[in-house]
Design a protein around this motif. Structure first.
Motif, mmCIF file in Angstrom:
data_model
loop_
_atom_site.group_PDB
_atom_site.id
_atom_site.type_symbol
_atom_site.label_atom_id
_atom_site.label_comp_id
_atom_site.label_asym_id
_atom_site.label_seq_id
_atom_site.Cartn_x
_atom_site.Cartn_y
_atom_site.Cartn_z
ATOM 1 N N ARG A 205 -7.218 -1.413 -4.371
ATOM 2 C CA ARG A 205 -7.617 -1.573 -2.978
ATOM 3 C C ARG A 205 -7.408 -0.261 -2.219
ATOM 4 O O ARG A 205 -6.375 0.377 -2.347
ATOM 5 N N ASN A 206 -8.393 0.097 -1.408
ATOM 6 C CA ASN A 206 -8.369 1.391 -0.731
ATOM 7 C C ASN A 206 -8.313 1.200 0.776
ATOM 8 O O ASN A 206 -9.222 0.644 1.380
ATOM 9 N N GLN B 99 -3.584 3.397 -0.990
ATOM 10 C CA GLN B 99 -4.209 2.418 -1.858
ATOM 11 C C GLN B 99 -3.140 1.554 -2.525
ATOM 12 O O GLN B 99 -1.950 1.856 -2.441
ATOM 13 N N ALA C 137 0.839 -1.201 0.000
ATOM 14 C CA ALA C 137 0.000 0.000 0.000
ATOM 15 C C ALA C 137 0.872 1.248 0.000
ATOM 16 O O ALA C 137 1.917 1.291 0.650
ATOM 17 N N SER D 34 -4.885 9.612 0.572
ATOM 18 C CA SER D 34 -5.390 8.246 0.760
ATOM 19 C C SER D 34 -4.248 7.243 0.590
ATOM 20 O O SER D 34 -3.177 7.575 0.069
#
Length: 356
Positions: A238-239, A218, A209, A216
Motif C-alpha cells: 500500500r502506497n 508505504q 505505514a 515515500s
C-alpha cells in the motif's frame, strides 16, 4: 539555424534539373558518417547479488560496433571510464570512481574500496570490496572515447532482511530524518521500495505505514483485513505517497544484512534490569545487541531462542525460527514484547561481539 537554412536552400535549388548543365540532371545524395565504428558498452549481467562485508564485481565491457576485434579503443583518443550511483528516480548521480590512462580516483565512502578489474583491454568492470549496506542500488558504467560515449546500468542487490521499526515513543513518531537515524542506530539503513516489495513477496505483512529511502510512505499487506485498507482489497504494498520529510510522522522500514560477529543470548544466573543487561554484555567482552542484529541472526542464520531479552534501544524481543507452542505457535518471527520500564528485573539480554 542559419547554416541549416543555407543547406535547405541549396537542396531546393539542386532539386530541379538545369537545362544548360547536364551534370545537375540527376539528384545527388551526400552521406555524412562519423569516422570509426560506434562505441558500445555492455553489462553481461543486469543484477548482481552479494551481502554486507562481501566483495563483488559489477560487470562492464566496451566494444566497437562492426569492429573485427574486441580491442579497447581506436588508439586516437584516451579511454575514460566513469562509474556513478543512480538515485531512485535517476535524476541525480553520485560519483563513485573515474579512470583515465594511469589516473584513478574514487569518491566519498568508496575511497579505498573500489578499483577496475581490467582483466582485458576492454574490461571496465568495477570491483567493490567490504560491501556496506548503503552500497545497495543501481550503478552506471560510462565509457567515453573522444566524442563517442555509451553507458550500461547494473543493479547491486544485497542479501538481507527488512523489518519495521518504531521507537519507544510509539507508533507514527518519526519524521524522515529521524527515521534515517533510527535505522542507523539499529545497525541498518532505510529500506528501498524494491527491498520492501521483495519482503512482501516473501510474506511480510505489516499494518503500520513506514518511511522508505525514496521519501515515500508505504506498508505491505499479504492478508487483507478491515483495519489495513479493507477486507475486500487485494494483497500488495500500500502506497501513501510522498509526504513532508520534516513535518510528517510515520514508522520506518529498515534493511540490514550479514554481520561480521557473534550474536547470542547471554546465560546469566538472574534476570536483569536494562542497565544490568548493558553491563553484563560488556563484562562478557561484547555489547548489548541491536534490533537489526537480532533480525539478521533470525532471518539469515536461523537463530531461535524462546527467551525474551533486552536490546540496545530498550526494547525486549526474542527470535523464533521454529514455531512451537508458547514460542510463536503460528509463524516464524522476531517477537516483540515491548518497551518495558528499564528498572524491571524481568528479562535476559542478547549480546553482540564484533570480529575484527
Amino acid at each position: 539555424m542559419k547554416t541549416l537554412l543555407f543547406l535547405v536552400l541549396i537542396s531546393a535549388c539542386g532539386a530541379e534539373p538545369h537545362p544548360g548543365n547536364s551534370s545537375l540532371e540527376h539528384e545527388r545524395i551526400v552521406h555524412i558518417q562519423e569516422n570509426g565504428p560506434r562505441l558500445l558498452v555492455v553489462a553481461e549481467q543486469a543484477k548482481i547479488f552479494s551481502h554486507r562485508g562481501g566483495n563483488v564485481t559489477l560487470p562492464c565491457k566496451f566494444y566497437h560496433e562492426h569492429s573485427s576485434s574486441a580491442a579497447a579503443g581506436s588508439g586516437t583518443h584516451k579511454i575514460r571510464v566513469k562509474w556513478t550511483k543512480l538515485t531512485y528516480d535517476y535524476l541525480k548521480e553520485v560519483d563513485v570512481f573515474v579512470a583515465m590512462g594511469h589516473h584513478r580516483k574514487s569518491y566519498g565512502g568508496y575511497q579505498g574500496r573500489v578499483f577496475l578489474r581490467e582483466s582485458s583491454e576492454n574490461d571496465a568492470s568495477l570491483v567493490i570490496i567490504n560491501i556496506r549496506l548503503e552500497d545497495y542500488g543501481r550503478y552506471k558504467c560510462e565509457v567515453i572515447e573522444g566524442l563517442e560515449d555509451d553507458t550500461a546500468v547494473v543493479t547491486l542487490n544485497l542479501e538481507g532482511v527488512v523489518f519495521p521499526y518504531s521507537p519507544r515513543l510509539g507508533r507514527y513518531n518519526l519524521n524522515f530524518h529521524e527515521a534515517q537515524r533510527a535505522c542507523a542506530e539499529q545497525d541498518a539503513v532505510m529500506a528501498s521500495f524494491d527491498q520492501l516489495y521483495d519482503a512482501w513477496r516473501s510474506g511480510l505483512d505489516w499494518c503500520n505505514a513506514g518511511w522508505l529511502s525514496d521519501g515515500s510512505v508505504q506498508y505491505p499487506i499479504t492478508k487483507p483485513r478491515e483495519p489495513c485498507g479493507g477486507r475486500n482489497t487485494v494483497p500488495g504494498v500500500r502506497n501513501y505517497g510522498f509526504w513532508d520529510k520534516d513535518k510528517s510522522r510515520y514508522d520506518v522500514f529498515c534493511f540490514t544484512s550479514n554481520f561480521n560477529g557473534r550474536f547470542y543470548y547471554l546465560i546469566h544466573p538472574t534476570k536483569l534490569t536494562y542497565d544490568e543487561a548493558v553491563q553484563a554484555c560488556l563484562k562478557d567482552g561484547s555489547q548489548i545487541a541491536k534490533v537489526g542484529q537480532i533480525f539478521a541472526a533470525w532471518k539469515l542464520l536461523g537463530y531461535d531462542r524462546c527467551d525474551a531479552g533486552w536490546l540496545a534501544d530498550g526494547s525486549v524481543r526474542y527470535p523464533i525460527s521454529r514455531p512451537r507452542k508458547r514460542c510463536s505457535p503460528s509463524e516464524a518471527a522476531v517477537r516483540f514484547v515491548g518497551f518495558p520500564d528499564k528498572k524491571h528485573k524481568l528479562y535476559g539480554v542478547y549480546c553482540f561481539r564484533a570480529y575484527n
